[in-house]
Scaffold this motif. Structure first.
Motif, mmCIF file in Angstrom:
data_model
loop_
_atom_site.group_PDB
_atom_site.id
_atom_site.type_symbol
_atom_site.label_atom_id
_atom_site.label_comp_id
_atom_site.label_asym_id
_atom_site.label_seq_id
_atom_site.Cartn_x
_atom_site.Cartn_y
_atom_site.Cartn_z
ATOM 1 N N ILE A 80 0.726 -1.145 -0.107
ATOM 2 C CA ILE A 80 0.044 -0.258 -0.008
ATOM 3 C C ILE A 80 0.823 1.284 -0.014
ATOM 4 O O ILE A 80 2.015 1.188 0.420
ATOM 5 N N ALA A 81 0.382 2.354 -0.444
ATOM 6 C CA ALA A 81 0.776 3.731 -0.412
ATOM 7 C C ALA A 81 0.985 4.109 0.946
ATOM 8 O O ALA A 81 0.124 4.063 1.706
ATOM 9 N N THR A 82 1.989 4.652 1.331
ATOM 10 C CA THR A 82 2.196 5.274 2.534
ATOM 11 C C THR A 82 2.100 7.035 2.447
ATOM 12 O O THR A 82 2.074 7.390 1.384
ATOM 13 N N THR A 83 1.936 7.584 3.520
ATOM 14 C CA THR A 83 1.689 8.960 3.647
ATOM 15 C C THR A 83 2.951 9.571 2.981
ATOM 16 O O THR A 83 3.991 9.174 3.312
ATOM 17 N N TRP A 84 2.955 10.935 2.533
ATOM 18 C CA TRP A 84 3.898 11.680 1.759
ATOM 19 C C TRP A 84 5.163 11.812 3.013
ATOM 20 O O TRP A 84 4.634 12.205 3.879
ATOM 21 N N ARG A 85 6.197 11.901 2.562
ATOM 22 C CA ARG A 85 7.476 12.091 3.439
ATOM 23 C C ARG A 85 7.890 13.789 3.086
ATOM 24 O O ARG A 85 8.065 14.017 2.105
ATOM 25 N N ASP A 101 -10.362 13.979 -2.215
ATOM 26 C CA ASP A 101 -9.171 14.092 -1.364
ATOM 27 C C ASP A 101 -8.886 13.020 -0.504
ATOM 28 O O ASP A 101 -9.893 12.247 0.155
ATOM 29 N N GLY A 102 -7.778 12.295 -0.440
ATOM 30 C CA GLY A 102 -7.369 11.270 0.058
ATOM 31 C C GLY A 102 -7.522 9.922 -0.371
ATOM 32 O O GLY A 102 -7.410 8.837 -0.112
ATOM 33 N N ALA A 103 -8.031 10.027 -1.642
ATOM 34 C CA ALA A 103 -8.428 8.791 -2.590
ATOM 35 C C ALA A 103 -7.028 7.798 -2.694
ATOM 36 O O ALA A 103 -7.371 6.460 -2.845
ATOM 37 N N MET A 104 -6.013 8.324 -2.653
ATOM 38 C CA MET A 104 -4.894 7.467 -2.820
ATOM 39 C C MET A 104 -4.100 7.199 -1.567
ATOM 40 O O MET A 104 -2.507 6.799 -1.827
ATOM 41 N N ASP A 105 -4.399 7.794 -0.411
ATOM 42 C CA ASP A 105 -3.536 7.634 0.737
ATOM 43 C C ASP A 105 -3.088 6.366 1.024
ATOM 44 O O ASP A 105 -1.958 6.249 1.433
ATOM 45 N N TYR A 106 -3.972 5.602 1.119
ATOM 46 C CA TYR A 106 -3.545 3.943 1.430
ATOM 47 C C TYR A 106 -4.085 3.172 0.051
ATOM 48 O O TYR A 106 -4.337 1.926 0.350
ATOM 49 N N ALA A 107 -3.717 3.562 -1.023
ATOM 50 C CA ALA A 107 -4.140 2.788 -2.470
ATOM 51 C C ALA A 107 -3.216 1.528 -2.474
ATOM 52 O O ALA A 107 -1.959 1.423 -1.949
ATOM 53 N N LEU A 108 -3.580 0.604 -3.002
ATOM 54 C CA LEU A 108 -2.811 -0.546 -3.529
ATOM 55 C C LEU A 108 -1.918 0.027 -4.653
ATOM 56 O O LEU A 108 -2.474 0.754 -5.595
ATOM 57 N N ARG A 144 1.661 -0.613 -7.159
ATOM 58 C CA ARG A 144 2.432 -1.502 -7.877
ATOM 59 C C ARG A 144 4.006 -1.173 -7.412
ATOM 60 O O ARG A 144 4.179 -0.584 -6.633
ATOM 61 N N LYS A 145 4.881 -2.154 -7.866
ATOM 62 C CA LYS A 145 6.439 -2.002 -7.685
ATOM 63 C C LYS A 145 6.685 -0.450 -7.774
ATOM 64 O O LYS A 145 7.870 -0.076 -7.067
ATOM 65 N N ASN A 146 6.276 0.074 -8.958
ATOM 66 C CA ASN A 146 6.964 1.337 -9.113
ATOM 67 C C ASN A 146 6.235 2.430 -8.057
ATOM 68 O O ASN A 146 6.209 3.651 -8.311
ATOM 69 N N LYS A 147 5.517 2.127 -7.168
ATOM 70 C CA LYS A 147 4.780 2.824 -6.365
ATOM 71 C C LYS A 147 3.674 3.588 -6.773
ATOM 72 O O LYS A 147 3.058 4.507 -6.182
ATOM 73 N N GLN A 148 3.286 3.219 -8.086
ATOM 74 C CA GLN A 148 2.026 3.967 -8.726
ATOM 75 C C GLN A 148 0.945 3.138 -8.270
ATOM 76 O O GLN A 148 0.811 1.864 -8.226
#
Length: 552
Positions: free
Chosen positions: A252-257, A421-428, A430-434
């Motif tokens: 899953i995607a993590t919050t921005w750093r 807003d927030g639709a991609m915060d914890y998105a599944l 790919r390996k390229n983090k998209q």
């Protein structure tokens, strides 16, 4: 109980109620509430949880309402147990705005009460205690958290931070009761906001390292800290199990750093203008708290006298300086684990709890030099006026940012539901983090949505729907009323043509219910334990006073 004691307690309650009202009402002037992106994210998830509870169920981990209707997992990844102060009023009231007002009012009452529990252990002086409460409650950063950032998770963590400090303070003074306060405070911070819990945990680690170097750490203290940690486990088990279940089974995607610092001059300008706008570069604690910190910091450095307050003020001063852009940071630092902080302004919560403790201890040690009553009256009046003015000015400023929602009873559900807003915060991902939904653009309409399901009407032939299906979460998918087998760990793969109806639903698992019961029961038991301990201790003190009076 003496009549004077009864009057004093009644006055204390009235001050708490008035202070909470001053902290809440300005944000609702005009019977609307100004909402930001974070606020929209919190309120739509609270709405879905409230709907589930109305139906006598726990919400599923997946979110069908809001977030672009892509099946995000905010209910699982973002703690919400402490958010019941907002959710329960919404369950009970049909008016969302009245429920929101009560939620904020309860939040402020809880913050005031927790702060008072802390300061009453630091000083016996009535007015010194109230000064501590005023500083922690009405400072600009607290108002920013609640009303301009709408960072309700952080605001809830801020509410329980005094309990953590109280628990540590008692443990450092060999008081076993500190175990209960530390366990409840730390547990509820984890049940509120994960980044805040990391910062608070680091604060405790640094404090214990300091105590090692000053040779104050004892085995008993270590035992008390470990006991508090063990006791906090059942408090956080519902939150932690949900997060662990999702994080271990899915990519899953993590919050921005990032590590965006406060601009020293912009922040000072904001203080002078009494500005609480949600810009990270101007986050501040307010002009009064800033001046107070500056005076106490200089005093702690130049004064030769020893004082227990000094280390807290020095700590607050050092952390405050670290939030500013006067110290150049390595360019790669934001991409390290430290980058989860995102902006250094988050450290202002730590600054304020240390300033509150340091100020109360300073006034206690210098009570013969400072008129505590006059100081309280001055701070109460000035900080109340500044708080009301800053919140009202922000509240009445319209369209100061593209991401603003002005909600009332008529548009509440529509406004908190429609944005993405927030639709991609914890998105599944790919390996390229998209996100795995990238490039999938079928046409469909949301026909119906609730806390536990969504129904889609297909507008053109497709075999992929941009809806996340996470491993470890139970789903049921129906195509035109018939069950369809699915694979989790990706998007919904299903062959559908124009006019077809797809229904996706989910529900809480048995272990959701089990861990929820464990957490809530433990919170209640520890809370009752604290009340019982305080009452018993008070009775012992009263008994000893009566014995002394009889002997005299």
């Amino acid at each position: 109980m003496k009549r004077s004691d009864i009057i004093s307690k009644i006055m204390l309650v009235l001050i708490f109620l008035v202070l909470a009202f001053i902290s809440t009402y300005p944000a609702f002037i005009g019977h609307f509430f100004k909402l930001t992106m974070d606020g929209q994210i919190h309120l739509i998830r609270f709405e879905s949880i409230a709907d589930a509870i109305r139906n006598k169920e726990l919400p599923p981990i997946v979110n069908f309402m809001g977030f672009g209707n892509v099946g995000e997992v905010f209910n699982g990844m973002y703690p919400w147990l402490s958010g019941l102060v907002f959710i329960i009023p919404r369950v009970l009231l049909s008016s969302p705005m009245h429920a929101l007002f009560i939620g904020f009012y309860l939040l402020n009452i809880l913050t005031i009460l927790n702060t008072y529990l802390l300061v009453r252990k630091l000083s016996n002086n009535y007015y010194i205690r109230l000064i501590g409460v005023i500083l922690y409650q009405l400072n600009t950063y607290h108002l920013t958290l609640m009303y301009s950032r709408n960072a309700l998770g952080e605001a809830l963590a801020y509410t329980f931070l005094p309990l953590v400090m109280l628990g540590c303070y008692l443990i450092w003074n060999n008081k076993k009761s500190g175990i209960l306060y530390l366990a409840l405070g730390m547990g509820m911070i984890i049940n509120s906001h994960m980044i805040s819990s990391v910062l608070v945990f680091l604060l405790i680690i640094i404090a214990e390292i300091y105590r090692i170097f000053t040779r104050r750490l004892s085995l008993k203290e270590v035992g008390y800290l470990v006991s508090a940690g063990i006791l906090s486990i059942p408090i956080i088990i519902f939150t932690v199990i949900n997060i662990t279940n999702i994080a271990l089974k899915n990519r899953i995607a993590t919050t921005w750093r990032g590590l965006n610092s406060i601009d020293m001059w912009e922040s000072l300008k904001a203080m002078l203008q009494n500005n609480i706008t949600d810009r990270g570069v101007i986050f501040n604690i307010g002009i009064i708290c800033f001046v107070l910190l500056s005076i106490l910091l200089v005093t702690s450095i130049v004064s030769k006298a020893n004082g227990n307050w000094k280390k807290y003020i020095l700590g607050a001063g050092i952390i405050y300086i670290l939030t500013l852009n006067i110290i150049p940071l390595p360019a790669s630092l934001p991409q390290t684990p430290i980058g989860i902080i995102q902006f250094t302004g988050r450290l202002l919560s730590i600054v304020m709890i240390l300033l509150t403790v340091g100020c109360v201890l300073f006034l206690k040690e210098n009570s013969n030099r400072v008129n505590a009553k006059s100081s309280f009256i001055f701070l109460f009046m000035m900080m109340s006026l500044l708080a009301v003015g800053s919140v009202r000015t922000y509240h009445n400023t319209v369209n100061d940012n593209p991401i603003r929602y002005y909600i009332d009873n008529n548009n509440y559900i529509e406004e908190i539901s429609k944005p993405k807003d927030g639709a991609m915060d914890y998105a599944l991902i790919r390996k390229n983090k998209q996100a795995i939904t990238d490039g999938i653009t079928p046409k469909f309409n949301v026909d119906k949505v609730s806390y536990d399901s969504i129904t889609l009407r297909i507008e053109e032939r497709t075999n992929k729907i941009p809806f996340f299906l996470y491993k470890g979460i139970p789903y049921e998918v129906k195509l035109n009323g018939k069950n369809v087998k699915i694979d989790t760990g990706g998007v919904l793969n299903i062959k559908a043509k124009r006019g077809d109806m797809i229904q996706i639903s989910s529900e809480a698992t048995w272990w959701n219910y089990m861990t929820f019961i464990i957490s809530t029961v433990t919170i209640l038991v520890v809370g009752i334990g604290i009340v019982f301990f305080e009452v018993r201790k008070k009775n012992k003190v009263s008994y000893k006073k009566r014995i002394r009076n009889i002997e005299d």
